[in-house]
Design an enzyme around this catalytic site. Structure first.
Site, PDB file in Angstrom:
ATOM      1  N   SER A  13       4.082  10.330   3.939  1.00 31.08           N
ATOM      2  CA  SER A  13       2.760  10.348   3.305  1.00 31.08           C
ATOM      3  C   SER A  13       1.866   9.274   3.896  1.00 31.08           C
ATOM      4  O   SER A  13       2.337   8.199   4.297  1.00 31.08           O
ATOM      5  CB  SER A  13       2.957  10.088   1.811  1.00 31.08           C
ATOM      6  OG  SER A  13       1.747   9.716   1.216  1.00 31.08           O
ATOM      7  N   TYR A  68       6.521   4.054  -5.039  1.00 33.48           N
ATOM      8  CA  TYR A  68       6.556   5.329  -4.304  1.00 33.48           C
ATOM      9  C   TYR A  68       6.363   5.071  -2.805  1.00 33.48           C
ATOM     10  O   TYR A  68       7.138   5.554  -1.965  1.00 33.48           O
ATOM     11  CB  TYR A  68       5.464   6.266  -4.834  1.00 33.48           C
ATOM     12  CG  TYR A  68       5.199   7.445  -3.934  1.00 33.48           C
ATOM     13  CD1 TYR A  68       6.171   8.412  -3.728  1.00 33.48           C
ATOM     14  CD2 TYR A  68       3.973   7.587  -3.278  1.00 33.48           C
ATOM     15  CE1 TYR A  68       5.935   9.483  -2.886  1.00 33.48           C
ATOM     16  CE2 TYR A  68       3.730   8.661  -2.445  1.00 33.48           C
ATOM     17  CZ  TYR A  68       4.709   9.608  -2.243  1.00 33.48           C
ATOM     18  OH  TYR A  68       4.475  10.663  -1.404  1.00 33.48           O
ATOM     19  N   LYS A  84       8.915   5.590   0.608  1.00 32.45           N
ATOM     20  CA  LYS A  84       8.563   6.325   1.836  1.00 32.45           C
ATOM     21  C   LYS A  84       8.768   5.434   3.064  1.00 32.45           C
ATOM     22  O   LYS A  84       9.286   5.878   4.093  1.00 32.45           O
ATOM     23  CB  LYS A  84       7.108   6.814   1.769  1.00 32.45           C
ATOM     24  CG  LYS A  84       6.888   7.946   0.795  1.00 32.45           C
ATOM     25  CD  LYS A  84       7.376   9.262   1.368  1.00 32.45           C
ATOM     26  CE  LYS A  84       7.728  10.267   0.313  1.00 32.45           C
ATOM     27  NZ  LYS A  84       8.369  11.482   0.778  1.00 32.45           N
ATOM     28  N   PHE A 138      -1.752  13.761   4.637  1.00 36.54           N
ATOM     29  CA  PHE A 138      -2.909  13.221   3.919  1.00 36.54           C
ATOM     30  C   PHE A 138      -3.005  13.999   2.591  1.00 36.54           C
ATOM     31  O   PHE A 138      -2.076  13.913   1.805  1.00 36.54           O
ATOM     32  CB  PHE A 138      -4.153  13.197   4.824  1.00 36.54           C
ATOM     33  CG  PHE A 138      -4.073  11.973   5.746  1.00 36.54           C
ATOM     34  CD1 PHE A 138      -3.102  11.886   6.742  1.00 36.54           C
ATOM     35  CD2 PHE A 138      -4.900  10.875   5.554  1.00 36.54           C
ATOM     36  CE1 PHE A 138      -2.956  10.737   7.521  1.00 36.54           C
ATOM     37  CE2 PHE A 138      -4.773   9.725   6.340  1.00 36.54           C
ATOM     38  CZ  PHE A 138      -3.808   9.659   7.323  1.00 36.54           C
TER      39      PHE A 138
END
Ligand code: UFG
Length: 345
Positions: A124, A148, A152, A177
């Site tokens: 992400s 979060y 990632k 995105f």
């Protein structure tokens, strides 16, 4: 070819599964339905007119994963299984680390033991933190300000380390995105559980009368109209990038006139932004949605949402150069397909 899609019942996974099936391949979906339901599998089956192989399971269940890998042979894994809400991650960090990081480590060790070393990983733009410059390219510094984003980043690091330490891994990490929209049939689309966090599902629920209005978080940003600017990318474009990324690591999944496959069976770890390269403000998205769908979206301005940035959009040259992926669908199509899915479902 046959592909394992952990998290494949979710919004992104179901569209990727569709494209792979539609291109003549097979998929096996694993999902624990934490933010999806068996309805999306039913919808995909209706769209394809065939049964889909599916397991309700966690990627941290090594015994079950071993069973699945013993039963099926996979050419690659497209890994989308993750918890993905920034606000929830702040409240439940342990769940995020356990599910996202431990789950991925478990999946990787099972992949290794079965000799499956081709992986497309769903990352992400959250890993870029607060943009230091725009558009954001893949060399932009990384940072995290919520659990979060930390998960990632940690997973990307693990993937990089594995690909450096062990031979044979071909890993593509796609940094999404803002995916929005739905397949043109209106049979599959975004169907989050509970009250949605993201903008497009909110707009759709307001259009449908489920919510009275939308809160626009901030109208005093340094942007074209004061509202937040993001890089919205159509879900079908984003899904196609996974097929081209598979081509990039040497699996001929779809024909692409511009790609010479024999020369590009890329080993190692590769990162690409997946966006359109264009920014669109909250107000612009709402107005486009109203125009193309002929509906009213009442809105109120509210204070800025904690953790939001003014603008975030991608530099998309790297994926265009490496595997000829370019987003082709505009904001109009994103809005019309999102609404079409809502009114048909
Ligand atoms: N917004 C509103 N009202 C809403 C919801 C959102 O005004 O009800 C605004 C936000 O303030 C922001 C824009 O709409 O300006 C987009 O917000 P989203 O929640 O749809 O998306 P974000 O850009 O905040 O986050 C998304 C994903 C994250 C991911 C990030 C990466 O949800 O998981 O993109 O860029 F990390």
């Amino acid at each position: 070819m046959n592909f394992l899609i952990p998290g494949g019942a979710g919004y992104i996974g179901i569209h990727i599964a569709f494209l792979l099936l539609d291109s003549g391949h097979d998929v096996v979906i694993i999902d624990n339905f934490s933010n999806s339901s068996s309805e999306s599998i039913d919808d995909l089956e209706n769209l394809m007119g065939r049964k889909i192989t599916f397991y309700q399971s966690n990627i941290s269940d090594e015994t079950e994963l071993n069973r699945i890998f013993t039963k099926h042979s996979f050419d690659a894994v497209i890994h989308l299984a993750a918890l993905k809400s920034v606000s929830e991650s702040i409240l439940k960090p342990n769940e995020y680390f356990k599910n996202n990081c431990n789950g991925t480590s478990c999946l990787l060790s099972v992949m290794r033991s079965f000799g499956v070393k081709n992986l497309i990983y769903s990352s992400s733009a959250t890993v870029y933190g607060i943009p230091r410059y725009l558009p954001i390219d893949e060399k932009h510094p990384l940072s995290s300000n919520n659990p979060y984003a930390e998960t990632k980043l940690k997973i990307e690091e693990e993937l990089r380390s594995i690909s450096e330490a062990e031979d044979g891994w071909k890993i593509v990490c796609l940094r999404y995105f803002n995916p929005v929209g739905a397949h043109e049939s209106g049979l599959i689309g975004e169907n989050p559980r509970g009250i949605p966090n993201n903008l497009m599902p909110h707009i759709v629920n307001v259009a449908n009368g489920e919510l009275p209005h939308i809160n626009i978080y901030g109208n005093d940003y340094d942007t074209i109209d004061g509202t937040g600017v993001r890089d919205y990318v159509h879900i079908m474009d984003l899904s196609e990038s996974h097929l081209l990324a598979l081509n990039y690591i040497g699996l001929k999944v779809i024909n692409h006139e511009d790609i010479e496959l024999s020369s590009i069976a890329k080993a190692g770890f590769h990162i690409f932004n997946i966006g359109t390269g264009k920014g669109c403000s909250v107000l612009e998205l709402i107005r486009t949605f109203e125009e193309v769908n002929n509906v009213k979206i009442p809105y109120k301005f509210a204070s800025r949402r904690p953790g939001d940035v003014a603008s975030c959009y991608a530099d998309v040259h790297r994926s265009a150069q490496a595997f000829k992926w370019i987003a082709t669908k505009g904001v109009e199509e994103m809005c019309s397909s999102a609404w079409n899915f809502k009114i048909r479902s």
